[in-house]
Design a protein around this motif. Structure first.
Motif, PDB file in Angstrom:
ATOM      1  N   PRO A  45      43.995  38.871  38.295  1.00  0.00           N
ATOM      2  CA  PRO A  45      43.383  38.025  39.310  1.00  0.00           C
ATOM      3  C   PRO A  45      42.771  39.340  40.391  1.00  0.00           C
ATOM      4  O   PRO A  45      43.265  40.302  40.355  1.00  0.00           O
ATOM      5  CB  PRO A  45      45.089  37.592  40.570  1.00  0.00           C
ATOM      6  CG  PRO A  45      45.605  38.782  39.575  1.00  0.00           C
ATOM      7  CD  PRO A  45      46.353  38.449  38.015  1.00  0.00           C
ATOM      8  N   ALA A  46      41.787  39.123  41.184  1.00  0.00           N
ATOM      9  CA  ALA A  46      41.425  40.161  41.583  1.00  0.00           C
ATOM     10  C   ALA A  46      41.637  41.029  42.621  1.00  0.00           C
ATOM     11  O   ALA A  46      42.112  41.955  42.941  1.00  0.00           O
ATOM     12  CB  ALA A  46      40.333  39.569  42.053  1.00  0.00           C
ATOM     13  N   SER A  47      43.880  40.133  42.641  1.00  0.00           N
ATOM     14  CA  SER A  47      43.835  40.800  43.651  1.00  0.00           C
ATOM     15  C   SER A  47      44.621  42.471  42.921  1.00  0.00           C
ATOM     16  O   SER A  47      45.428  43.136  43.536  1.00  0.00           O
ATOM     17  CB  SER A  47      44.950  39.944  44.149  1.00  0.00           C
ATOM     18  OG  SER A  47      45.972  39.723  43.200  1.00  0.00           O
ATOM     19  N   ALA A  48      44.763  42.470  42.214  1.00  0.00           N
ATOM     20  CA  ALA A  48      45.306  43.296  41.015  1.00  0.00           C
ATOM     21  C   ALA A  48      44.594  44.498  41.239  1.00  0.00           C
ATOM     22  O   ALA A  48      44.513  45.458  40.752  1.00  0.00           O
ATOM     23  CB  ALA A  48      44.753  43.131  39.681  1.00  0.00           C
ATOM     24  N   LEU A  49      43.677  44.459  42.111  1.00  0.00           N
ATOM     25  CA  LEU A  49      42.553  45.722  42.277  1.00  0.00           C
ATOM     26  C   LEU A  49      43.425  46.637  43.674  1.00  0.00           C
ATOM     27  O   LEU A  49      43.014  47.445  43.482  1.00  0.00           O
ATOM     28  CB  LEU A  49      41.307  45.836  42.757  1.00  0.00           C
ATOM     29  CG  LEU A  49      40.034  45.005  41.729  1.00  0.00           C
ATOM     30  CD1 LEU A  49      38.991  44.636  42.408  1.00  0.00           C
ATOM     31  CD2 LEU A  49      39.996  45.857  40.821  1.00  0.00           C
ATOM     32  N   ALA A  50      43.975  45.098  44.332  1.00  0.00           N
ATOM     33  CA  ALA A  50      44.268  45.668  45.845  1.00  0.00           C
ATOM     34  C   ALA A  50      46.268  46.785  45.118  1.00  0.00           C
ATOM     35  O   ALA A  50      46.003  47.578  46.491  1.00  0.00           O
ATOM     36  CB  ALA A  50      45.242  44.914  46.611  1.00  0.00           C
ATOM     37  N   ASP A  51      46.553  46.776  44.512  1.00  0.00           N
ATOM     38  CA  ASP A  51      47.955  47.547  43.836  1.00  0.00           C
ATOM     39  C   ASP A  51      47.555  48.573  43.701  1.00  0.00           C
ATOM     40  O   ASP A  51      48.387  49.210  42.803  1.00  0.00           O
ATOM     41  CB  ASP A  51      48.911  46.305  43.298  1.00  0.00           C
ATOM     42  CG  ASP A  51      48.289  46.149  42.462  1.00  0.00           C
ATOM     43  OD1 ASP A  51      47.588  46.831  41.515  1.00  0.00           O
ATOM     44  OD2 ASP A  51      48.853  45.116  41.451  1.00  0.00           O
ATOM     45  N   GLY A  52      46.416  49.081  43.084  1.00  0.00           N
ATOM     46  CA  GLY A  52      45.978  50.069  42.388  1.00  0.00           C
ATOM     47  C   GLY A  52      46.183  50.330  41.320  1.00  0.00           C
ATOM     48  O   GLY A  52      46.110  51.539  41.232  1.00  0.00           O
ATOM     49  N   GLY A  53      47.489  49.104  40.493  1.00  0.00           N
ATOM     50  CA  GLY A  53      47.299  49.485  39.156  1.00  0.00           C
ATOM     51  C   GLY A  53      46.690  49.685  38.251  1.00  0.00           C
ATOM     52  O   GLY A  53      44.577  49.380  38.636  1.00  0.00           O
ATOM     53  N   VAL A  54      46.998  49.702  36.501  1.00  0.00           N
ATOM     54  CA  VAL A  54      46.276  50.044  35.910  1.00  0.00           C
ATOM     55  C   VAL A  54      45.276  48.922  35.510  1.00  0.00           C
ATOM     56  O   VAL A  54      46.200  47.532  35.021  1.00  0.00           O
ATOM     57  CB  VAL A  54      46.627  51.067  34.631  1.00  0.00           C
ATOM     58  CG1 VAL A  54      46.272  51.129  33.362  1.00  0.00           C
ATOM     59  CG2 VAL A  54      47.104  52.454  35.345  1.00  0.00           C
ATOM     60  N   ILE A  55      44.510  49.104  34.880  1.00  0.00           N
ATOM     61  CA  ILE A  55      43.837  47.497  33.996  1.00  0.00           C
ATOM     62  C   ILE A  55      43.549  47.933  33.013  1.00  0.00           C
ATOM     63  O   ILE A  55      42.575  48.721  32.269  1.00  0.00           O
ATOM     64  CB  ILE A  55      42.504  46.452  34.733  1.00  0.00           C
ATOM     65  CG1 ILE A  55      42.641  46.971  36.011  1.00  0.00           C
ATOM     66  CG2 ILE A  55      41.837  45.815  34.224  1.00  0.00           C
ATOM     67  CD1 ILE A  55      43.341  45.240  36.665  1.00  0.00           C
ATOM     68  N   GLY A  56      44.161  47.408  31.245  1.00  0.00           N
ATOM     69  CA  GLY A  56      44.768  48.221  30.299  1.00  0.00           C
ATOM     70  C   GLY A  56      43.276  47.050  29.334  1.00  0.00           C
ATOM     71  O   GLY A  56      42.274  46.132  30.035  1.00  0.00           O
ATOM     72  N   PRO A  57      43.138  48.023  27.893  1.00  0.00           N
ATOM     73  CA  PRO A  57      42.386  47.641  27.444  1.00  0.00           C
ATOM     74  C   PRO A  57      42.376  46.428  27.009  1.00  0.00           C
ATOM     75  O   PRO A  57      41.157  45.151  26.736  1.00  0.00           O
ATOM     76  CB  PRO A  57      41.722  48.837  26.387  1.00  0.00           C
ATOM     77  CG  PRO A  57      42.816  49.816  26.462  1.00  0.00           C
ATOM     78  CD  PRO A  57      44.249  48.944  27.831  1.00  0.00           C
ATOM     79  N   ASP A  58      43.340  45.552  26.619  1.00  0.00           N
ATOM     80  CA  ASP A  58      43.577  44.348  26.843  1.00  0.00           C
ATOM     81  C   ASP A  58      43.607  42.885  27.693  1.00  0.00           C
ATOM     82  O   ASP A  58      44.046  41.997  27.506  1.00  0.00           O
ATOM     83  CB  ASP A  58      44.995  44.019  25.360  1.00  0.00           C
ATOM     84  CG  ASP A  58      46.218  44.717  26.513  1.00  0.00           C
ATOM     85  OD1 ASP A  58      45.934  45.081  27.209  1.00  0.00           O
ATOM     86  OD2 ASP A  58      46.772  44.006  25.579  1.00  0.00           O
ATOM     87  N   GLU A  59      42.688  43.446  29.160  1.00  0.00           N
ATOM     88  CA  GLU A  59      43.063  43.361  29.624  1.00  0.00           C
ATOM     89  C   GLU A  59      41.453  42.557  30.893  1.00  0.00           C
ATOM     90  O   GLU A  59      40.813  43.439  30.162  1.00  0.00           O
ATOM     91  CB  GLU A  59      43.877  43.490  30.834  1.00  0.00           C
ATOM     92  CG  GLU A  59      45.328  43.696  30.854  1.00  0.00           C
ATOM     93  CD  GLU A  59      46.953  44.316  31.691  1.00  0.00           C
ATOM     94  OE1 GLU A  59      47.563  43.555  31.520  1.00  0.00           O
ATOM     95  OE2 GLU A  59      46.140  45.157  31.698  1.00  0.00           O
ATOM     96  N   ARG A  60      41.322  42.074  31.386  1.00  0.00           N
ATOM     97  CA  ARG A  60      40.495  42.060  32.441  1.00  0.00           C
ATOM     98  C   ARG A  60      40.038  41.473  33.331  1.00  0.00           C
ATOM     99  O   ARG A  60      41.482  40.783  33.549  1.00  0.00           O
ATOM    100  CB  ARG A  60      39.144  40.777  31.620  1.00  0.00           C
ATOM    101  CG  ARG A  60      39.641  39.952  31.377  1.00  0.00           C
ATOM    102  CD  ARG A  60      38.030  38.974  31.016  1.00  0.00           C
ATOM    103  NE  ARG A  60      37.894  37.695  30.940  1.00  0.00           N
ATOM    104  CZ  ARG A  60      38.286  36.578  31.829  1.00  0.00           C
ATOM    105  NH1 ARG A  60      38.052  37.290  32.898  1.00  0.00           N
ATOM    106  NH2 ARG A  60      38.948  35.248  31.392  1.00  0.00           N
ATOM    107  N   LEU A  61      40.177  41.955  34.572  1.00  0.00           N
ATOM    108  CA  LEU A  61      39.552  41.296  36.151  1.00  0.00           C
ATOM    109  C   LEU A  61      38.571  39.685  36.080  1.00  0.00           C
ATOM    110  O   LEU A  61      37.954  39.743  34.668  1.00  0.00           O
ATOM    111  CB  LEU A  61      38.767  41.958  36.954  1.00  0.00           C
ATOM    112  CG  LEU A  61      39.739  43.540  36.724  1.00  0.00           C
ATOM    113  CD1 LEU A  61      38.199  44.545  37.760  1.00  0.00           C
ATOM    114  CD2 LEU A  61      40.840  43.506  38.028  1.00  0.00           C
TER     115      LEU A  61
END
Length: 426
Positions: free
Chosen positions: A10-26
């Motif tokens: 989810p777009a909210s994942a941007l707020a927690d400062g976590g890593v978005i992996g190669p097999d994931e997407r926003l």
């Protein structure tokens, strides 16, 4: 994951400062914004390299998109990377064609034949690595070596923005303003704005430049005539290759430099993502070689994985391969639209230089992170000397010539680090 599917965060994942992996997407709107950022990061170098060789820059942009798509599908969507024009070809292409340095290269066909041979050699190296395996790479390139090589990539490129992208004192100050803008965005914002620190910082710095230069006359005004005069749609200039043995022998050894660059880039991405990408090294070499062959067949430059985009990933902590698919498609559109290309070319050179300082610095720190994460012991004289000599070779651009072929700083540092470690550890 399949080639065209990612686990959506989810777009909210941007707020927690976590890593978005190669097999994931926003979500796709955020993914598209990240793609724009990567296009801007690669644009300056991908346009500059063909200009220096007398190639068509619009075609180079188009072929960078093609090359990135090839890389994505050959590596199975596992390795996030963008392929742009390689500077390693400039010296040998000029030598092979006798290019005078201005206007279209009259002997471009000869250079294209050599670039195709280089891509073929590169792809064969990839096939060998894929067949034999990568265990030998771990023995040849332990963390002290890979960390030094990755750091050298950033340090070797540092002179480009410092020496070549600031023609006046005002330009130097604008570079400072630019990297301060990027740093402030990175530290004092959150969410999507923070992840787009390169793009947002660049836009703020460009507005400041516009006020100071065009408004107050303190620097060279931004020129918008290129945007006005450029057509919305235009075909790139495709050119057929000409195969010449001498040119091939001169240009093909560049494959060794591309191997060194690509290996360093993969190690950097692996360290940042925490993923083991060694099983994909052979595929990555083969994909880069194939992309170089395809580019040369159409009239484009040789391509390589881009350190600039790795720097963007380090800053944003977004490694989704979906972002690079978006960036590749955007590059295809730009290749057929001189108008869009003119927009990005209108960005002041010192502003691009300030962004480059940030990006190349982040690459350097990624190398240091490899040392820290692997607890490299610098009280061991082998590790100490390998790292020390490698860093100076690369930063000083130590060059060795073999006839007409020159192995520059990144190449000498990479192969020097491997050979020196193999010698000293015995």
């Amino acid at each position: 994951m399949s080639l065209l599917s990612w686990q959506e965060r989810p777009a909210s994942a941007l707020a927690d400062g976590g890593v978005i992996g190669p097999d994931e997407r926003l979500p796709w709107p955020q993914t598209a914004a990240m793609g724009v950022q990567h296009v801007i990061a690669m644009f300056g170098a991908t346009v500059l390299a063909p200009i220096l060789m007398g190639f068509d820059p619009n075609l180079a942009i188009f072929m960078s998109g093609i090359g990135t798509l090839i890389f994505y599908f050959v590596t199975g969507g596992k390795v996030p990377s963008y392929l742009g024009s390689s500077f390693a070809f400039i010296g040998v292409v000029i030598a092979a064609t006798g290019y005078a340095g201005q206007g279209p290269n009259a002997n471009i066909g000869v250079a294209l034949g050599g670039i195709i041979f280089c891509g073929l050699l590169y792809a064969l190296i990839g096939a060998i690595v894929q067949a034999v395996g990568t265990g030998w790479i771990e023995r040849l390139m332990p963390p002290v070596v890979t960390g030094a090589v990755v750091a050298v990539i950033g340090l070797n490129l540092a002179h480009i923005p410092i020496k070549n992208m600031a023609a006046s004192n005002f330009d130097s100050w604008m570079q400072l303003v630019t990297f301060l803008c990027v740093a402030l965005v990175a530290v004092f914002t959150r969410g999507m704005v923070q992840r787009l620190l390169i793009l947002v910082g660049l836009l703020i710095a460009t507005l400041i430049y516009l006020v100071l230069a065009n408004g107050l006359g303190l620097g060279k005004p931004m020129d918008f005539s290129g945007i006005v005069n450029a057509p919305w749609v235009g075909l790139p200039k495709f050119t057929a290759p000409v195969f010449d043995t001498n040119a091939a022998l001169l240009i093909a050894p560049v494959a060794l430099i591309l191997v060194a660059e690509n290996l360093g880039h993969i190690k950097a991405v692996a360290a940042m993502t925490g993923r083991n990408l060694d099983p994909y090294i052979g595929r990555a070499f083969g994909a880069d070689g194939l992309a170089t062959m395809v580019s040369g067949t159409a009239g484009g430059t040789g391509v390589t994985t881009y350190a600039e985009n790795i720097g963007v990933m380090a800053a944003t902590r977004i490694y989704s391969t979906a972002v690079f698919l978006v960036a590749a498609v955007m590059a295809l559109v730009l290749g057929f639209s001189p108008k869009f290309g003119a927009f990005i070319q209108a960005i002041p050179l010192p502003v691009m230089g300030g962004v480059s300082i940030v990006v190349f610095g982040l690459i350097t720190i990624a190398g240091a992170k490899i040392w820290v994460d692997n607890k490299v012991d610098f009280s061991n004289p082998v590790n100490l000397l390998v790292a020390a000599i490698t860093l100076v070779l690369g930063t000083g651009d130590f060059t060795l010539k073999f006839g007409d072929f020159a192995l520059g700083g990144i190449g000498t540092a990479t192969f020097g680090a491997v050979l020196l470690h193999a010698l000293l550890r015995r």
